[in-house]
Enzyme design. Structure first.
Site, mmCIF file in Angstrom:
data_model
loop_
_atom_site.group_PDB
_atom_site.id
_atom_site.type_symbol
_atom_site.label_atom_id
_atom_site.label_comp_id
_atom_site.label_asym_id
_atom_site.label_seq_id
_atom_site.Cartn_x
_atom_site.Cartn_y
_atom_site.Cartn_z
ATOM 1 N N HIS A 16 1.400 3.545 -3.079
ATOM 2 C CA HIS A 16 0.403 4.474 -3.611
ATOM 3 C C HIS A 16 0.429 5.846 -2.949
ATOM 4 O O HIS A 16 -0.195 6.768 -3.432
ATOM 5 C CB HIS A 16 -0.991 3.844 -3.487
ATOM 6 C CG HIS A 16 -1.039 2.450 -4.038
ATOM 7 N ND1 HIS A 16 -0.702 2.161 -5.347
ATOM 8 C CD2 HIS A 16 -1.336 1.252 -3.460
ATOM 9 C CE1 HIS A 16 -0.809 0.853 -5.547
ATOM 10 N NE2 HIS A 16 -1.174 0.280 -4.416
ATOM 11 N N ASP A 33 11.305 8.792 -1.404
ATOM 12 C CA ASP A 33 12.544 9.562 -1.227
ATOM 13 C C ASP A 33 13.698 8.659 -0.807
ATOM 14 O O ASP A 33 14.831 8.849 -1.254
ATOM 15 C CB ASP A 33 12.335 10.673 -0.187
ATOM 16 C CG ASP A 33 11.484 11.826 -0.736
ATOM 17 O OD1 ASP A 33 11.212 11.842 -1.952
ATOM 18 O OD2 ASP A 33 11.094 12.688 0.065
ATOM 19 N N ARG A 59 -5.101 2.351 -6.842
ATOM 20 C CA ARG A 59 -3.910 1.482 -6.911
ATOM 21 C C ARG A 59 -3.150 1.665 -8.216
ATOM 22 O O ARG A 59 -2.054 1.127 -8.388
ATOM 23 C CB ARG A 59 -4.317 0.010 -6.823
ATOM 24 C CG ARG A 59 -4.811 -0.414 -5.479
ATOM 25 C CD ARG A 59 -5.039 -1.919 -5.457
ATOM 26 N NE ARG A 59 -6.049 -2.257 -4.497
ATOM 27 C CZ ARG A 59 -5.834 -2.388 -3.178
ATOM 28 N NH1 ARG A 59 -4.627 -2.256 -2.690
ATOM 29 N NH2 ARG A 59 -6.823 -2.671 -2.368
ATOM 30 N N HIS A 65 4.881 -6.112 -7.764
ATOM 31 C CA HIS A 65 3.525 -6.277 -7.229
ATOM 32 C C HIS A 65 3.000 -7.622 -7.704
ATOM 33 O O HIS A 65 3.143 -7.960 -8.894
ATOM 34 C CB HIS A 65 2.597 -5.157 -7.724
ATOM 35 C CG HIS A 65 3.025 -3.813 -7.252
ATOM 36 N ND1 HIS A 65 2.772 -3.365 -5.977
ATOM 37 C CD2 HIS A 65 3.741 -2.832 -7.858
ATOM 38 C CE1 HIS A 65 3.299 -2.160 -5.827
ATOM 39 N NE2 HIS A 65 3.896 -1.813 -6.952
ATOM 40 N N LEU A 66 2.384 -8.344 -6.804
ATOM 41 C CA LEU A 66 1.823 -9.652 -7.170
ATOM 42 C C LEU A 66 0.669 -9.480 -8.147
ATOM 43 O O LEU A 66 0.568 -10.188 -9.150
ATOM 44 C CB LEU A 66 1.330 -10.365 -5.908
ATOM 45 C CG LEU A 66 2.438 -10.786 -4.944
ATOM 46 C CD1 LEU A 66 1.930 -10.780 -3.522
ATOM 47 C CD2 LEU A 66 2.982 -12.146 -5.321
ATOM 48 N N SER A 67 -0.219 -8.534 -7.830
ATOM 49 C CA SER A 67 -1.380 -8.299 -8.693
ATOM 50 C C SER A 67 -1.022 -7.230 -9.721
ATOM 51 O O SER A 67 -0.021 -6.517 -9.572
ATOM 52 C CB SER A 67 -2.565 -7.822 -7.839
ATOM 53 O OG SER A 67 -2.250 -6.577 -7.223
ATOM 54 N N ALA A 85 0.818 -1.229 0.000
ATOM 55 C CA ALA A 85 0.000 0.000 0.000
ATOM 56 C C ALA A 85 0.849 1.275 0.000
ATOM 57 O O ALA A 85 0.431 2.301 -0.536
ATOM 58 C CB ALA A 85 -0.949 -0.011 1.193
HETATM 59 C C1 DQA Z 1 0.300 -5.124 -3.867
HETATM 60 C C2 DQA Z 1 -0.746 -4.196 -4.483
HETATM 61 C C3 DQA Z 1 -1.080 -3.058 -3.535
HETATM 62 O O1 DQA Z 1 -2.075 -2.212 -4.101
HETATM 63 C C4 DQA Z 1 -1.635 -3.599 -2.222
HETATM 64 O O2 DQA Z 1 -1.835 -2.534 -1.316
HETATM 65 C C5 DQA Z 1 -0.800 -4.670 -1.644
HETATM 66 C C6 DQA Z 1 -0.145 -5.636 -2.512
HETATM 67 C C7 DQA Z 1 0.577 -6.351 -4.760
HETATM 68 O O3 DQA Z 1 1.576 -7.019 -4.506
HETATM 69 O O4 DQA Z 1 -0.199 -6.662 -5.668
HETATM 70 O O5 DQA Z 1 -0.738 -4.815 -0.427
HETATM 71 O O6 DQA Z 1 1.521 -4.421 -3.728
#
Ligand code: DQA
Length: 153
Positions: free
Chosen positions: A84, A91, A115, A104-106, A81
């Site tokens: 975002h 920095d 996101r 990012h996994l997703s 998170a």
């Molecule tokens: C995440 C995507 C983020 O938006 C989310 O807050 C996560 C996991 C991902 O790995 O897809 O906690 O970073």
């Protein structure tokens, strides 16, 4: 003769300790422990030393990034998170002289509007999003290739 392997810091951000049970339809069934195990296995083959760290705290993440300024050959980070909205994490990453890959996994670009923007992405070397746990392994491979000069950009 001691064989000192280049160290790669892997930072997992907030709520990633819950992988496996947390929204499996979004993040899959693989646990963080399993992701780290796969990373360690791949690192051994690549002759790298991977050091995984998970934190739910922004300040801990900033301090870990700051410490990696010396003694590390690269960083793989899923700021979760914080990606975002954390200018503090951005920095810290901007100050690091070694390659940083954001994972990012997703696929954050295919999800909720909030996101789709990462404040950290502009200051890292590259981003991998949407490939699940493979993203971490590909990031490790990319760092290894950069280090041995196969990928120079
Ligand atoms: C995440 C995507 C983020 O938006 C989310 O807050 C996560 C996991 C991902 O790995 O897809 O906690 O970073």
């Amino acid at each position: 003769m001691t064989d000192v392997q280049p160290r790669i810091l892997v930072i997992h951000g907030p709520n990633l300790n819950l992988l496996g049970q947390r929204e499996p339809h979004v993040y899959g069934a693989t646990t963080l422990e399993e992701i780290n195990r796969r990373l360690l296995e791949k690192a051994e083959r690549l002759k790298l030393a991977v050091e995984p760290l998970q934190t739910n705290h922004e300040g801990v993440m900033v301090e870990a990034i700051q410490k990696a300024v010396t003694g590390y050959a690269g960083i793989i980070i899923n700021p979760a998170a914080f990606s975002h909205y954390s200018i503090a994490v951005r920095d810290a990453l901007a100050a690091v002289p070694v390659p940083v890959i954001e994972v990012h996994l997703s696929n954050i670009h295919g999800r909720e509007e909030f996101r789709r923007h990462s404040v950290t992405a502009p200051v890292v070397k590259g981003c991998i999003t949407g490939l699940g746990p493979s993203g971490y392994l590909l990031a490790l491979e990319a760092i290894a290739r950069m280090m041995d000069g196969r990928d120079s950009i």
